[in-house]
Design an enzyme around this catalytic site. Structure first.
Site, PDB file in Angstrom:
ATOM      1  N   GLY A   1       0.945  -1.250  -0.155  1.00 25.04           N
ATOM      2  CA  GLY A   1      -0.062   0.113  -0.062  1.00 25.04           C
ATOM      3  C   GLY A   1       0.921   1.230  -0.002  1.00 25.04           C
TER       4      GLY A   1
ATOM      5  N   ASP B   1      -4.600 -12.480   4.985  1.00 23.63           N
ATOM      6  CA  ASP B   1      -5.778 -11.814   4.891  1.00 23.63           C
ATOM      7  C   ASP B   1      -6.382 -11.740   6.426  1.00 23.63           C
ATOM      8  OD1 ASP B   1      -8.339 -11.001   4.740  1.00 23.63           O
ATOM      9  OD2 ASP B   1      -8.822 -12.249   2.776  1.00 23.63           O
TER      10      ASP B   1
ATOM     11  N   THR C   1      -8.430   7.232  11.225  1.00 22.97           N
ATOM     12  CA  THR C   1      -8.811   8.077  10.091  1.00 22.97           C
ATOM     13  C   THR C   1      -9.684   9.279  10.879  1.00 22.97           C
ATOM     14  OG1 THR C   1     -10.333   8.763   8.285  1.00 22.97           O
ATOM     15  CG2 THR C   1     -10.982   6.939   9.637  1.00 22.97           C
ATOM     16  N   ASP C   2      -9.419  10.554  10.236  1.00 18.17           N
ATOM     17  CA  ASP C   2     -10.143  11.682  10.581  1.00 18.17           C
ATOM     18  C   ASP C   2     -11.707  11.390  10.424  1.00 18.17           C
ATOM     19  OD1 ASP C   2      -9.687  11.437   7.811  1.00 18.17           O
ATOM     20  OD2 ASP C   2      -9.817  13.644   7.630  1.00 18.17           O
TER      21      ASP C   2
ATOM     22  N   TYR D   1     -17.829   3.992   6.424  1.00 23.08           N
ATOM     23  CA  TYR D   1     -16.443   3.791   6.555  1.00 23.08           C
ATOM     24  C   TYR D   1     -16.048   4.079   8.129  1.00 23.08           C
ATOM     25  CZ  TYR D   1     -11.702   5.014   6.077  1.00 23.08           C
ATOM     26  OH  TYR D   1     -10.088   5.348   6.357  1.00 23.08           O
TER      27      TYR D   1
ATOM     28  N   LYS E   1     -14.365   2.122  11.057  1.00 24.83           N
ATOM     29  CA  LYS E   1     -12.808   2.439  11.544  1.00 24.83           C
ATOM     30  C   LYS E   1     -13.035   2.318  12.939  1.00 24.83           C
ATOM     31  CE  LYS E   1      -9.455   2.715   9.363  1.00 24.83           C
ATOM     32  NZ  LYS E   1      -8.582   1.824   8.976  1.00 24.83           N
TER      33      LYS E   1
HETATM   34  N1  LIG Z   1      -5.485   6.870   2.113  1.00 26.60           N
HETATM   35  C1  LIG Z   1      -6.223   7.768   2.788  1.00 26.60           C
HETATM   36  O1  LIG Z   1      -6.211   8.886   2.517  1.00 26.60           O
HETATM   37  C2  LIG Z   1      -6.275   7.609   4.444  1.00 26.60           C
HETATM   38  C3  LIG Z   1      -6.694   8.759   5.262  1.00 26.60           C
HETATM   39  C4  LIG Z   1      -6.671   8.284   6.822  1.00 26.60           C
HETATM   40  C5  LIG Z   1      -6.347   7.039   6.956  1.00 26.60           C
HETATM   41  N2  LIG Z   1      -5.731   6.146   6.205  1.00 26.60           N
HETATM   42  C6  LIG Z   1      -5.630   4.882   6.990  1.00 26.60           C
HETATM   43  O2  LIG Z   1      -4.394   4.847   6.583  1.00 26.60           O
HETATM   44  C7  LIG Z   1      -4.055   3.172   6.388  1.00 26.60           C
HETATM   45  C8  LIG Z   1      -3.350   3.113   5.219  1.00 26.60           C
HETATM   46  O3  LIG Z   1      -3.891   3.604   4.093  1.00 26.60           O
HETATM   47  P1  LIG Z   1      -3.236   3.523   2.537  1.00 26.60           P
HETATM   48  O4  LIG Z   1      -3.694   4.863   1.925  1.00 26.60           O
HETATM   49  O5  LIG Z   1      -1.778   3.311   2.605  1.00 26.60           O
HETATM   50  O6  LIG Z   1      -3.946   2.210   2.021  1.00 26.60           O
HETATM   51  P2  LIG Z   1      -3.665   1.305   0.604  1.00 26.60           P
HETATM   52  O7  LIG Z   1      -2.680   2.201  -0.250  1.00 26.60           O
HETATM   53  O8  LIG Z   1      -4.910   1.207   0.015  1.00 26.60           O
HETATM   54  O9  LIG Z   1      -3.000   0.068   1.438  1.00 26.60           O
HETATM   55  C9  LIG Z   1      -3.854  -0.891   1.996  1.00 26.60           C
HETATM   56  C10 LIG Z   1      -3.269  -2.167   2.142  1.00 26.60           C
HETATM   57  O10 LIG Z   1      -4.063  -2.980   2.766  1.00 26.60           O
HETATM   58  C11 LIG Z   1      -4.136  -4.222   2.113  1.00 26.60           C
HETATM   59  N3  LIG Z   1      -5.232  -5.056   2.293  1.00 26.60           N
HETATM   60  C12 LIG Z   1      -6.476  -4.782   2.173  1.00 26.60           C
HETATM   61  N4  LIG Z   1      -7.376  -5.679   2.512  1.00 26.60           N
HETATM   62  C13 LIG Z   1      -6.544  -6.605   3.340  1.00 26.60           C
HETATM   63  C14 LIG Z   1      -6.912  -7.614   4.056  1.00 26.60           C
HETATM   64  N5  LIG Z   1      -8.152  -7.985   4.024  1.00 26.60           N
HETATM   65  N6  LIG Z   1      -5.839  -8.279   4.646  1.00 26.60           N
HETATM   66  C15 LIG Z   1      -4.492  -7.910   4.359  1.00 26.60           C
HETATM   67  N7  LIG Z   1      -4.167  -6.857   3.461  1.00 26.60           N
HETATM   68  C16 LIG Z   1      -5.116  -6.057   3.108  1.00 26.60           C
HETATM   69  C17 LIG Z   1      -3.965  -3.799   0.826  1.00 26.60           C
HETATM   70  O11 LIG Z   1      -3.441  -4.983  -0.150  1.00 26.60           O
HETATM   71  P3  LIG Z   1      -3.888  -5.325  -1.598  1.00 26.60           P
HETATM   72  O12 LIG Z   1      -3.207  -4.182  -2.301  1.00 26.60           O
HETATM   73  O13 LIG Z   1      -3.143  -6.515  -1.993  1.00 26.60           O
HETATM   74  O14 LIG Z   1      -5.432  -5.249  -1.837  1.00 26.60           O
HETATM   75  C18 LIG Z   1      -3.204  -2.588   0.488  1.00 26.60           C
HETATM   76  O15 LIG Z   1      -1.771  -3.215   0.430  1.00 26.60           O
HETATM   77  C19 LIG Z   1      -5.441   2.640   6.404  1.00 26.60           C
HETATM   78  O16 LIG Z   1      -5.618   1.957   7.657  1.00 26.60           O
HETATM   79  C20 LIG Z   1      -6.469   3.699   5.908  1.00 26.60           C
HETATM   80  O17 LIG Z   1      -7.640   3.407   6.580  1.00 26.60           O
HETATM   81  C21 LIG Z   1      -5.869   6.326   4.809  1.00 26.60           C
END
Ligand SMILES: NC(=O)c1ccc[n+]([C@@H]2O[C@H](COP(=O)([O-])OP(=O)(O)OC[C@H]3O[C@@H](n4cnc5c(N)ncnc54)[C@H](OP(=O)(O)O)[C@@H]3O)[C@@H](O)[C@H]2O)c1
Length: 289
Positions: A10, A36, A101-102, A127, A131
């Site tokens: 990710g 998973d 998350t916010d 969502y 969370k």
């Molecule tokens: N993105 C934002 O704007 C944002 C804002 C606030 C908080 N967050 C939080 O920050 C964290 C990281 O976000 P990110 O943007 O880095 O997310 P990301 O790029 O979507 O990465 C998420 C990772 O989780 C893996 N994943 C999804 N479902 C899974 C499962 N069931 N078992 C194991 N692995 C799984 C995905 O693997 P695959 O690629 O193989 O599916 C991916 O590598 C998350 O908790 C998110 O809620 C994100």
């Protein structure tokens, strides 16, 4: 320290794996092919075999619109998955680092002041609710945890869950000559996963468990964010501001979800740089060099 990192491909996971490994940590990156979190039998044996000293979970189901239709999947990853990891942490007696998350805020529609960790959450989307349920599971089950809330993440790898991050998507749309409308009535703090990774590394070193808000500093609307992206990338874009009510969206979103990193400062860690500085760094590295 031996660290198991879930979601290592990710956008946050990619930066963490690179940075922590460069700093000499033994970090084992796990993708969804390896683990998973939704199923006990697909996560417990993997982690018990690794025997990490710390489990870091970046996995999430975070497509905000999709969560409204697929609530069961959102809860499976964001809440039940967290419960499965808490059980492993208890078996191994190790801490969990998990990301929230916010979007756990938003119910207070008149809010104009940043939320710190003492503020009461109130999500307005499935969502956010899923969370927040994950957060409660951790607080209920564990004593040793780092629970990190962030917002508007962008990283060099791009978001796997969302297909692309906001910065890359804006640049792609503008260079494709598309007319772009962006909401000007949702205020947040865009946050660089690179900056966050450095602070996470410092936080782990303190050993101070708890809830932490971690974002770059300053605030802006999504429209202001887009305008700054185009300015820094030197792109003339056809962009106009709009309001949330102009969109047909299933999920409600907070009108103001800026986070104050109070607990991080109290842990003796210097606050993040301003979001505009971090964005310049990202765009210069990815697009201008
Ligand atoms: N993105 C934002 O704007 C944002 C804002 C606030 C908080 N967050 C939080 O920050 C964290 C990281 O976000 P990110 O943007 O880095 O997310 P990301 O790029 O979507 O990465 C998420 C990772 O989780 C893996 N994943 C999804 N479902 C899974 C499962 N069931 N078992 C194991 N692995 C799984 C995905 O693997 P695959 O690629 O193989 O599916 C991916 O590598 C998350 O908790 C998110 O809620 C994100």
């Amino acid at each position: 320290m031996k660290i198991a990192l879930i979601g290592s491909n990710g956008q946050l996971g990619t930066d963490m794996l690179k940075y922590f490994t460069n700093k000499g940590e033994e970090m084992i990156g796990l993708t969804q092919d390896d683990i998973d979190v939704c199923y006990t039998d697909k996560c417990e044996p993997v982690l018990l075999k690794i025997k990490p000293d710390l489990i870091i979970n970046t996995a999430a189901f975070h497509q905000v619109e999709v969560c409204e239709d697929e609530g069961a999947s959102a809860f499976a990853v964001n809440s039940v998955g967290v419960k499965n990891l808490c059980n492993v942490c208890l078996s191994l007696d190790v801490p969990l680092m998990h990301f929230s998350t916010d979007f756990v805020f938003g119910a207070d529609k008149k809010r104009t002041k940043p939320y710190n960790e003492d503020d009461c959450p109130g999500p307005v989307s499935l969502y956010g609710i899923s969370k927040l349920a994950g957060e409660y599971v951790i607080k209920y089950m564990l004593k040793k945890y780092y629970l990190i809330r962030s917002s508007g993440l962008y990283g060099y790898a791009g978001s796997f869950g969302k297909g692309s991050n906001f910065v890359d998507m804006m640049i792609k749309l503008a260079t494709g000559g598309r007319k772009i409308k962006v909401v000007n009535d949702q205020v947040l703090t865009p946050t660089s996963t690179k900056d966050m990774t450095e602070k996470l590394f410092e936080l782990i070193r303190t050993g101070r468990y708890g809830l932490y808000h971690m974002t770059n500093t300053g605030e802006c609307s999504w429209y202001d964010f887009a305008v700054e992206i185009f300015k820094l990338a030197g792109i003339t874009a056809d962009i106009t501001p709009t309001v949330s009510s102009d969109y047909v969206a299933k999920a409600r979103r907070p009108s103001y979800s800026v986070l104050d990193n109070k607990n991080l400062r109290e842990a003796g860690i210097k606050d993040f740089r301003h979001w505009k500085e971090a964005l310049k760094d990202y765009i210069d590295t990815k697009y201008n060099s």
